[in-house]
Write a protein that holds these residues in place. Structure first.
Motif, mmCIF file in Angstrom:
data_model
loop_
_atom_site.group_PDB
_atom_site.id
_atom_site.type_symbol
_atom_site.label_atom_id
_atom_site.label_comp_id
_atom_site.label_asym_id
_atom_site.label_seq_id
_atom_site.Cartn_x
_atom_site.Cartn_y
_atom_site.Cartn_z
ATOM 1 N N ILE A 49 30.788 16.742 33.433
ATOM 2 C CA ILE A 49 31.729 17.003 32.339
ATOM 3 C C ILE A 49 31.298 16.281 31.058
ATOM 4 C CG2 ILE A 49 33.340 15.145 32.921
ATOM 5 C CD1 ILE A 49 34.293 18.701 31.734
ATOM 6 N N GLY A 50 30.549 15.205 31.192
ATOM 7 C CA GLY A 50 30.087 14.475 30.023
ATOM 8 C C GLY A 50 29.189 15.290 29.110
ATOM 9 N N TYR A 51 28.575 16.341 29.638
ATOM 10 C CA TYR A 51 27.715 17.206 28.827
ATOM 11 C C TYR A 51 28.503 18.226 28.013
ATOM 12 C CZ TYR A 51 23.549 15.742 31.481
ATOM 13 O OH TYR A 51 22.519 15.040 32.046
ATOM 14 N N VAL A 52 29.751 18.470 28.399
ATOM 15 C CA VAL A 52 30.530 19.581 27.842
ATOM 16 C C VAL A 52 31.348 19.120 26.639
ATOM 17 C CG1 VAL A 52 32.312 21.298 28.365
ATOM 18 C CG2 VAL A 52 30.647 20.654 30.126
ATOM 19 N N THR A 53 31.265 19.866 25.529
ATOM 20 C CA THR A 53 32.093 19.534 24.367
ATOM 21 C C THR A 53 33.307 20.441 24.265
ATOM 22 O OG1 THR A 53 30.751 20.909 22.898
ATOM 23 C CG2 THR A 53 30.191 18.564 23.032
ATOM 24 N N GLU A 54 33.166 21.705 24.675
ATOM 25 C CA GLU A 54 34.304 22.620 24.650
ATOM 26 C C GLU A 54 33.991 23.861 25.466
ATOM 27 O OE1 GLU A 54 35.217 24.509 20.829
ATOM 28 O OE2 GLU A 54 33.212 23.963 20.155
ATOM 29 N N ILE A 55 35.039 24.636 25.707
ATOM 30 C CA ILE A 55 34.921 25.919 26.397
ATOM 31 C C ILE A 55 35.601 26.945 25.508
ATOM 32 C CG2 ILE A 55 35.551 27.232 28.455
ATOM 33 C CD1 ILE A 55 35.726 24.358 29.828
ATOM 34 N N VAL A 56 34.889 28.021 25.212
ATOM 35 C CA VAL A 56 35.428 29.041 24.310
ATOM 36 C C VAL A 56 35.271 30.416 24.935
ATOM 37 C CG1 VAL A 56 34.957 27.666 22.237
ATOM 38 C CG2 VAL A 56 33.249 29.300 23.032
ATOM 39 N N GLU A 91 29.819 40.793 33.260
ATOM 40 C CA GLU A 91 29.828 40.266 31.899
ATOM 41 C C GLU A 91 30.456 38.882 31.879
ATOM 42 O OE1 GLU A 91 28.887 41.562 28.757
ATOM 43 O OE2 GLU A 91 27.731 42.916 30.021
ATOM 44 N N GLY A 92 29.809 37.960 31.205
ATOM 45 C CA GLY A 92 30.365 36.625 31.063
ATOM 46 C C GLY A 92 31.634 36.657 30.228
ATOM 47 N N GLN A 93 32.600 35.847 30.606
ATOM 48 C CA GLN A 93 33.893 35.808 29.923
ATOM 49 C C GLN A 93 34.083 34.560 29.073
ATOM 50 O OE1 GLN A 93 36.004 38.525 30.223
ATOM 51 N NE2 GLN A 93 34.231 39.335 31.292
ATOM 52 N N ARG A 94 33.400 33.471 29.429
ATOM 53 C CA ARG A 94 33.611 32.188 28.759
ATOM 54 C C ARG A 94 32.256 31.586 28.397
ATOM 55 N NH1 ARG A 94 38.424 30.802 27.229
ATOM 56 N NH2 ARG A 94 38.649 28.837 28.274
ATOM 57 N N ILE A 95 32.287 30.678 27.420
ATOM 58 C CA ILE A 95 31.080 29.957 27.033
ATOM 59 C C ILE A 95 31.357 28.469 27.167
ATOM 60 C CG2 ILE A 95 29.524 29.369 25.129
ATOM 61 C CD1 ILE A 95 29.905 32.246 24.121
ATOM 62 N N ILE A 96 30.488 27.792 27.917
ATOM 63 C CA ILE A 96 30.538 26.347 28.026
ATOM 64 C C ILE A 96 29.598 25.809 26.960
ATOM 65 C CG2 ILE A 96 30.063 24.342 29.490
ATOM 66 C CD1 ILE A 96 30.498 26.209 31.920
ATOM 67 N N VAL A 97 30.149 25.061 26.006
ATOM 68 C CA VAL A 97 29.357 24.526 24.905
ATOM 69 C C VAL A 97 28.961 23.095 25.255
ATOM 70 C CG1 VAL A 97 29.301 24.043 22.433
ATOM 71 C CG2 VAL A 97 30.642 25.982 23.296
ATOM 72 N N PHE A 98 27.666 22.815 25.119
ATOM 73 C CA PHE A 98 27.148 21.504 25.494
ATOM 74 C C PHE A 98 26.956 20.604 24.284
ATOM 75 C CE2 PHE A 98 25.585 24.236 28.979
ATOM 76 C CZ PHE A 98 26.256 23.610 30.011
ATOM 77 N N ASP A 99 27.009 19.314 24.557
ATOM 78 C CA ASP A 99 26.737 18.299 23.546
ATOM 79 C C ASP A 99 25.334 18.556 22.986
ATOM 80 O OD1 ASP A 99 25.901 15.954 22.244
ATOM 81 O OD2 ASP A 99 27.170 14.706 23.512
#
Length: 144
Positions: A25-32, A74-82
């Motif tokens: 989780i430390g790598y993740v900044t947000e989920i959009v 099809e992907g539904q979400r994007i995990i945005v990384f630091d």
């Protein structure tokens, strides 16, 4: 809180194809939500395109291509990384089928990956009757 061990901590679980994966989780900044992507000519096969996230151009990567997962959903979400984990490549996110939850993992739940040539798989988390593949996006992005 002390520095996290490389084998324990909180992870974000997500779905790619039929399998469940996780990242620290430390790598993740947000989920959009997946938005409008701009295709980039001559981009590597794993790069779906770019999008504007809060004024920052963010490369959107398809981890299914990176990991050789054959699935057409099809992907539904994007995990945005630091951005620090992708070094000089700028901001990056992974398009995933679904984001599940953040869970705590302990050393007794983790087995080493049976086949991991690139080092991108930290291990396999055993939970009840299923396995969750723990991937390291920093290594994935440094090898692309």
């Amino acid at each position: 809180m002390s520095a996290q061990s490389t084998t324990t901590g909180q992870v974000l679980e997500f779905k790619l194809g039929e399998e469940t994966y996780c990242v620290s989780i430390g790598y993740v900044t947000e989920i959009v939500d997946v938005g409008e992507l701009t295709q980039v000519p001559n981009a590597p096969a794993h790069v779906e395109g770019v999008m504007d996230l809060r004024g920052r151009t963010t490369s959107i990567v398809d981890p299914k291509t990176v990991f050789g997962i054959r699935d057409d959903s099809e992907g539904q979400r994007i995990i945005v990384f630091d951005p620090d984990i992708v070094q000089d490549q700028g901001a990056a996110g992974w398009v995933v089928d679904e984001v599940y939850q953040v869970v705590q993992v302990t050393p007794d739940q983790i087995d080493q990956s049976p086949a991991n040539d690139s080092g991108s798989i930290r291990g396999v988390v055993k939970r009840d009757d299923e396995f969750v593949i723990w991937v390291d996006p920093a290594i994935v992005h440094s090898s692309q």
